[in-house]
Scaffold this active site. Structure first.
Site, PDB file in Angstrom:
ATOM      1  N   HIS A  13       0.868  -1.200   0.000  1.00  0.00           N
ATOM      2  CA  HIS A  13       0.000   0.000   0.000  1.00  0.00           C
ATOM      3  C   HIS A  13       0.896   1.238   0.000  1.00  0.00           C
ATOM      4  O   HIS A  13       1.502   1.577   1.009  1.00  0.00           O
ATOM      5  CB  HIS A  13      -0.913   0.024   1.234  1.00  0.00           C
ATOM      6  CG  HIS A  13      -1.852   1.195   1.245  1.00  0.00           C
ATOM      7  ND1 HIS A  13      -3.220   1.038   1.331  1.00  0.00           N
ATOM      8  CD2 HIS A  13      -1.643   2.531   1.173  1.00  0.00           C
ATOM      9  CE1 HIS A  13      -3.799   2.234   1.312  1.00  0.00           C
ATOM     10  NE2 HIS A  13      -2.860   3.160   1.225  1.00  0.00           N
ATOM     11  N   HIS A  15       1.568   5.393  -1.745  1.00  0.00           N
ATOM     12  CA  HIS A  15       1.218   6.554  -2.571  1.00  0.00           C
ATOM     13  C   HIS A  15       2.490   7.107  -3.190  1.00  0.00           C
ATOM     14  O   HIS A  15       3.395   7.544  -2.475  1.00  0.00           O
ATOM     15  CB  HIS A  15       0.548   7.638  -1.722  1.00  0.00           C
ATOM     16  CG  HIS A  15      -0.717   7.170  -1.087  1.00  0.00           C
ATOM     17  ND1 HIS A  15      -1.951   7.299  -1.687  1.00  0.00           N
ATOM     18  CD2 HIS A  15      -0.945   6.525   0.084  1.00  0.00           C
ATOM     19  CE1 HIS A  15      -2.880   6.768  -0.905  1.00  0.00           C
ATOM     20  NE2 HIS A  15      -2.296   6.288   0.181  1.00  0.00           N
ATOM     21  N   LYS A  99      -9.314  -0.138  -5.849  1.00  0.00           N
ATOM     22  CA  LYS A  99      -9.391   0.522  -4.553  1.00  0.00           C
ATOM     23  C   LYS A  99     -10.746   1.178  -4.348  1.00  0.00           C
ATOM     24  O   LYS A  99     -11.219   1.934  -5.203  1.00  0.00           O
ATOM     25  CB  LYS A  99      -8.283   1.593  -4.466  1.00  0.00           C
ATOM     26  CG  LYS A  99      -8.249   2.379  -3.170  1.00  0.00           C
ATOM     27  CD  LYS A  99      -7.809   1.546  -1.973  1.00  0.00           C
ATOM     28  CE  LYS A  99      -7.962   2.276  -0.647  1.00  0.00           C
ATOM     29  NZ  LYS A  99      -6.740   2.950  -0.216  1.00  0.00           N
ATOM     30  N   HIS A 136     -10.548   1.308   1.869  1.00  0.00           N
ATOM     31  CA  HIS A 136     -10.316   2.302   2.922  1.00  0.00           C
ATOM     32  C   HIS A 136     -11.517   2.184   3.859  1.00  0.00           C
ATOM     33  O   HIS A 136     -12.609   2.667   3.537  1.00  0.00           O
ATOM     34  CB  HIS A 136     -10.196   3.718   2.348  1.00  0.00           C
ATOM     35  CG  HIS A 136      -9.866   4.723   3.415  1.00  0.00           C
ATOM     36  ND1 HIS A 136      -8.634   5.305   3.543  1.00  0.00           N
ATOM     37  CD2 HIS A 136     -10.605   5.200   4.454  1.00  0.00           C
ATOM     38  CE1 HIS A 136      -8.625   6.112   4.596  1.00  0.00           C
ATOM     39  NE2 HIS A 136      -9.826   6.056   5.170  1.00  0.00           N
ATOM     40  N   HIS A 174      -4.502  -0.516   5.828  1.00  0.00           N
ATOM     41  CA  HIS A 174      -3.999   0.255   6.975  1.00  0.00           C
ATOM     42  C   HIS A 174      -4.913   0.169   8.195  1.00  0.00           C
ATOM     43  O   HIS A 174      -5.466   1.168   8.645  1.00  0.00           O
ATOM     44  CB  HIS A 174      -3.718   1.717   6.591  1.00  0.00           C
ATOM     45  CG  HIS A 174      -4.758   2.381   5.716  1.00  0.00           C
ATOM     46  ND1 HIS A 174      -6.101   2.385   6.015  1.00  0.00           N
ATOM     47  CD2 HIS A 174      -4.629   3.070   4.557  1.00  0.00           C
ATOM     48  CE1 HIS A 174      -6.743   3.048   5.073  1.00  0.00           C
ATOM     49  NE2 HIS A 174      -5.873   3.459   4.175  1.00  0.00           N
ATOM     50  N   ASP A 247       1.518   2.700   3.484  1.00  0.00           N
ATOM     51  CA  ASP A 247       0.674   3.893   3.322  1.00  0.00           C
ATOM     52  C   ASP A 247       1.529   5.160   3.372  1.00  0.00           C
ATOM     53  O   ASP A 247       1.067   6.209   3.824  1.00  0.00           O
ATOM     54  CB  ASP A 247      -0.444   3.945   4.372  1.00  0.00           C
ATOM     55  CG  ASP A 247      -1.528   4.955   4.008  1.00  0.00           C
ATOM     56  OD1 ASP A 247      -1.614   5.344   2.824  1.00  0.00           O
ATOM     57  OD2 ASP A 247      -2.273   5.363   4.915  1.00  0.00           O
TER      58      ASP A 247
HETATM   59  C1  NCD Z   1      -3.527   9.161   2.015  1.00  0.00           C
HETATM   60  C2  NCD Z   1      -3.066  10.191   0.987  1.00  0.00           C
HETATM   61  O1  NCD Z   1      -2.519  11.226   1.379  1.00  0.00           O
HETATM   62  O2  NCD Z   1      -3.236   9.949  -0.216  1.00  0.00           O
HETATM   63  N1  NCD Z   1      -3.526   9.791   3.308  1.00  0.00           N
HETATM   64  C3  NCD Z   1      -3.435   9.160   4.500  1.00  0.00           C
HETATM   65  O3  NCD Z   1      -3.539   9.830   5.530  1.00  0.00           O
HETATM   66  N2  NCD Z   1      -3.225   7.864   4.593  1.00  0.00           N
HETATM   67  C4  NCD Z   1      -4.851   8.613   1.637  1.00  0.00           C
HETATM   68  C5  NCD Z   1      -5.220   7.362   2.410  1.00  0.00           C
HETATM   69  O4  NCD Z   1      -4.611   6.312   2.229  1.00  0.00           O
HETATM   70  O5  NCD Z   1      -6.135   7.428   3.247  1.00  0.00           O
HETATM   71 ZN    ZN Z   2      -3.207   5.160   1.615  1.00  0.00          ZN
END
Ligand code: NCD
Ligand code: ZN
Length: 344
Positions: A13, A15, A99, A136, A174, A247
């Protein structure tokens, strides 16, 4: 133990963002992980297999020279996603999951499903072809306390979803609560969860230590100590349905340090090192490899990595700003020590 060599881990997971931010953060992940499940919450979101293909090319274009890092792409489920998009995704070979964000639940989730039942035709197609659904898991109902949103989501939406689609392969992303740990532990084999390093290492006190700490703000938000302890037990239990997902979610510093700061913690610069700390504190370093390098790949039905990664127990300090003094980010542990390092 001064040194630990494990099979190269994967991040289930992550970003990576796009543009300059992508180029800035990708080397941190590529240095540690063989593969990563790349979240689709760009602006605009990665909605189709064609979008995912283009995004994948942008990632590969800035992959560090010599790296074999492989981005595993995902699609963002919207009210308009059609079942035939799932078939295209499955046939592509590079889309590995879809997702689901409840609309409004987190950063860049406004294009998410406005009601989970609107995804039912798509869930049916995913169940049939074995494509995992990544969730999520927080309700958006403003009447529900922000610390309870995950536990309420399980009761209100996840249990009914699993009753409607008992063979759907699901990753609850998460997880942050004892309730989620218990639900996964007692759940069927087609249900798994990822756990972040920050939810293993911090409780909600970290948000308010001596003042408001925006760099510890993420969603789902950090919880009480009893929940952190339940997560540590789950991650170190050897149960294959709990596996690594950082995450790591970079935001420019000014967007975090603001009157309405963004949710998201950047941890990719130290991800495996942070998990090693959490496992070491629990006396379970011998369980790190399965959690980091085996269970996720098995759930996703992918081969295990063949390379290795060596961690050395040697403190290093994390800069205040990442990756250097001009960097856009404040990383997790900024200005503090890490106990482990990666050996090149
Ligand atoms: C994530 C993001 O910034 O894209 N933020 C977070 O707090 N984890 C989005 C997500 O996974 O909820
Ligand atoms: Zn995330």
């Amino acid at each position: 133990m001064q040194e630990l060599t494990i099979r190269q881990p994967d991040d289930w997971h992550l970003h990576l963002r796009d543009g300059d931010m992508l180029a800035c953060v990708l080397p941190d992940t590529a240095r540690r992980f063989g593969r990563a499940i790349v979240m689709p919450n760009l602006k605009p979101p990665v909605r189709t297999t064609a979008d995912a293909s283009a995004y994948r090319e942008r990632i590969l274009a800035v992959r560090p020279a010599g790296s074999c890092f492989e981005p595993l792409m995902t699609l963002y489920l919207t009210d308009n996603t059609q079942p035939d998009e799932i078939l295209r995704a499955q046939a592509s070979g590079f889309v590995h999951a879809v997702k689901y964000y409840p609309a409004g639940a987190t950063t860049h989730s406004d294009a998410g499903l406005t009601d989970i039942v609107r995804g039912d035709n798509v869930f049916a197609a995913m169940q049939d072809c074995g494509m995992p659904l990544l969730i999520h898991g927080e309700v958006t109902d403003p009447a529900v306390d922000v610390f309870d949103r995950e536990a309420v989501f399980i009761q209100r939406h996840l249990i009914p979803l699993m009753q409607r689609f008992p063979r759907l392969r699901i990753v609850l992303e998460h997880i942050t609560t004892r309730q989620a740990v218990e639900f996964i532990t007692h759940g069927p084999e087609n249900l798994a969860a990822t756990i972040t390093p920050h939810h293993l290492l911090y409780n909600r006190n970290a948000l308010f230590r001596g003042g408001l700490r925006p760099h510890h703000y993420c969603l789902p938000v950090l919880k009480r100590e009893e929940h952190r302890q339940a997560l540590v037990l789950a991650a170190t239990s050897g149960n294959p349905r709990f596996f690594l997902g950082t995450d790591s979610a970079p935001h420019p510093r000014q967007d975090k340090e603001s009157a309405c700061g963004c949710a998201g913690i950047y941890s990719a610069h130290a991800a495996v090192e942070l998990y090693a700390e959490a496992f070491e504190s629990a006396g379970a370093l011998d369980r790190l490899e399965d959690f980091a390098s085996r269970f996720g790949a098995e759930f996703y039905r992918l081969p295990l990595n063949r390379n290795e990664l060596t961690l050395v127990r040697q403190p290093r300090s994390v800069p205040d700003i990442w990756p250097d003094e001009r960097g856009p980010l404040v990383p997790l542990r900024a200005g503090e020590l890490l106990q482990w390092q990666i050996r090149d």
